[in-house]
Design a protein around this motif. Structure first.
Motif, mmCIF file in Angstrom:
data_model
loop_
_atom_site.group_PDB
_atom_site.id
_atom_site.type_symbol
_atom_site.label_atom_id
_atom_site.label_comp_id
_atom_site.label_asym_id
_atom_site.label_seq_id
_atom_site.Cartn_x
_atom_site.Cartn_y
_atom_site.Cartn_z
ATOM 1 N N MET A 1 10.571 11.653 7.409
ATOM 2 C CA MET A 1 9.615 12.245 7.094
ATOM 3 C C MET A 1 8.925 13.567 6.852
ATOM 4 O O MET A 1 9.166 13.741 8.443
ATOM 5 C CB MET A 1 8.136 11.216 7.753
ATOM 6 N N THR A 2 8.324 14.131 6.348
ATOM 7 C CA THR A 2 8.564 15.968 6.545
ATOM 8 C C THR A 2 7.063 15.983 6.817
ATOM 9 O O THR A 2 5.721 15.098 6.285
ATOM 10 C CB THR A 2 7.947 15.919 5.122
ATOM 11 N N VAL A 3 6.798 16.345 7.945
ATOM 12 C CA VAL A 3 5.011 16.804 8.392
ATOM 13 C C VAL A 3 4.939 17.895 8.098
ATOM 14 O O VAL A 3 5.048 18.606 7.767
ATOM 15 C CB VAL A 3 5.145 16.956 9.800
ATOM 16 N N ARG A 4 3.608 17.831 7.390
ATOM 17 C CA ARG A 4 3.198 18.962 6.309
ATOM 18 C C ARG A 4 1.682 19.309 7.329
ATOM 19 O O ARG A 4 1.258 18.935 8.217
ATOM 20 C CB ARG A 4 1.619 18.415 4.989
ATOM 21 N N VAL A 5 2.042 20.845 7.867
ATOM 22 C CA VAL A 5 1.047 21.788 8.716
ATOM 23 C C VAL A 5 0.324 22.791 7.958
ATOM 24 O O VAL A 5 1.195 22.972 6.647
ATOM 25 C CB VAL A 5 2.427 22.545 9.931
ATOM 26 N N LEU A 6 -0.661 22.285 7.869
ATOM 27 C CA LEU A 6 -1.394 23.626 7.196
ATOM 28 C C LEU A 6 -2.112 24.627 8.074
ATOM 29 O O LEU A 6 -2.295 24.464 8.751
ATOM 30 C CB LEU A 6 -2.602 23.088 6.142
ATOM 31 N N ALA A 7 -2.067 26.224 7.933
ATOM 32 C CA ALA A 7 -1.782 26.920 9.083
ATOM 33 C C ALA A 7 -3.543 27.882 7.981
ATOM 34 O O ALA A 7 -3.771 28.279 6.630
ATOM 35 C CB ALA A 7 -0.735 28.464 8.952
ATOM 36 N N LEU A 8 -4.175 28.305 8.832
ATOM 37 C CA LEU A 8 -5.510 28.841 8.543
ATOM 38 C C LEU A 8 -5.543 29.994 9.678
ATOM 39 O O LEU A 8 -5.506 30.373 10.487
ATOM 40 C CB LEU A 8 -6.550 27.789 8.759
ATOM 41 N N VAL A 9 -5.028 31.054 9.004
ATOM 42 C CA VAL A 9 -5.467 32.431 9.154
ATOM 43 C C VAL A 9 -6.494 33.326 9.500
ATOM 44 O O VAL A 9 -7.518 33.425 8.392
ATOM 45 C CB VAL A 9 -4.024 33.408 8.207
ATOM 46 N N GLY A 10 -6.539 33.542 9.993
ATOM 47 C CA GLY A 10 -8.057 34.304 10.593
ATOM 48 C C GLY A 10 -8.526 35.412 10.436
ATOM 49 O O GLY A 10 -9.383 36.267 10.616
ATOM 50 N N SER A 11 -7.546 36.262 10.108
ATOM 51 C CA SER A 11 -7.186 37.344 9.122
ATOM 52 C C SER A 11 -7.574 37.402 7.559
ATOM 53 O O SER A 11 -6.594 37.355 7.224
ATOM 54 C CB SER A 11 -6.267 38.643 10.077
ATOM 55 N N LEU A 12 -8.184 38.355 7.405
ATOM 56 C CA LEU A 12 -8.867 38.502 6.001
ATOM 57 C C LEU A 12 -7.814 39.982 5.412
ATOM 58 O O LEU A 12 -7.419 39.827 4.092
ATOM 59 C CB LEU A 12 -9.789 38.037 5.329
ATOM 60 N N ARG A 13 -6.553 40.725 6.079
ATOM 61 C CA ARG A 13 -6.167 41.461 5.345
ATOM 62 C C ARG A 13 -5.240 41.174 5.063
ATOM 63 O O ARG A 13 -4.206 40.583 6.056
ATOM 64 C CB ARG A 13 -6.191 42.515 7.162
ATOM 65 N N ALA A 14 -4.518 41.400 4.156
ATOM 66 C CA ALA A 14 -3.656 41.797 3.657
ATOM 67 C C ALA A 14 -2.226 41.901 4.469
ATOM 68 O O ALA A 14 -1.071 41.463 4.665
ATOM 69 C CB ALA A 14 -3.076 42.310 2.210
ATOM 70 N N GLY A 15 -2.755 42.974 5.079
ATOM 71 C CA GLY A 15 -0.924 43.252 6.340
ATOM 72 C C GLY A 15 -1.066 43.179 7.143
ATOM 73 O O GLY A 15 -1.040 43.495 8.275
#
Length: 183
Positions: free
Chosen positions: A1-15
């Motif tokens: 079974m694949t574990v699904r991880v959702l990443a939330l990034v605290g920076s909005l800057r594209a780079g």
């Protein structure tokens, strides 16, 4: 079974180097783990109980809640802004904490990683993110950590996904999240 991880990034800057660190998690996830970076944190209004009404929750907040509810674990990727957690990440945690006691983050395994220019790699912000996610109801993995110092120079010419030390550390954090999600 694949574990699904959702990443939330605290920076909005594209780079953003933290965005790139999340991309490294996608790239180096073990075969039994998939990592998806959630888009749209910039579109979520600041948490306000007056607008958190069943049937009329703002679309971006409802999308975040649904994405987290559908994930097995969360990976918070936090830069450090003025010694603490960025507002966009704190706001996401606030939306996920509601309704109180049954929010999408409740019981969800959570790990926090990040990078910052300073010599400590953003540990203050990451500690604050762990604290906030835990109080919100997340099952925070205190031992799953990665703080990469000197991001501006370290990643000036190398993407975090191409840094062997970072790749190894990200893999370890994802393995810890997968183990907790399968427990």
């Amino acid at each position: 079974m694949t574990v699904r991880v959702l990443a939330l990034v605290g920076s909005l800057r594209a780079g953003s180097h933290n965005r790139q660190l999340a991309e490294a998690a996608v790239k180096h996830a073990p075969g039994h783990v998939s990592v998806e970076i959630h888009e749209g944190l910039a579109d979520i209004p600041f948490y306000n109980e007056d607008i958190d009404v069943e049937g009329s929750v703002p679309g971006a907040a409802a999308d975040l809640r649904a994405a987290v509810a559908g994930a097995d674990a969360l990976l918070l990727v936090s830069p450090e802004y003025n010694g603490t957690i960025p507002a966009v990440l704190k706001n996401a945690i606030d939306w996920l904490s509601r309704p109180y006691g049954t929010g999408a983050i409740t019981g969800k395994p959570v790990a926090v990683i990040g990078t910052a220019f300073g010599s400590y790699g953003g540990v203050w912000a990451q500690d604050e993110a762990r604290k906030s996610a835990g109080i919100a109801g997340g099952a925070v993995l205190e031992e799953a950590k990665l703080s990469v110092a000197g991001s501006v120079t370290r990643f000036a010419e190398t993407h975090p996904g191409d840094d062997t030390e970072v790749a190894t550390a990200v893999l370890q954090v994802l393995e810890q999240l997968a183990t907790k999600a399968n427990a």
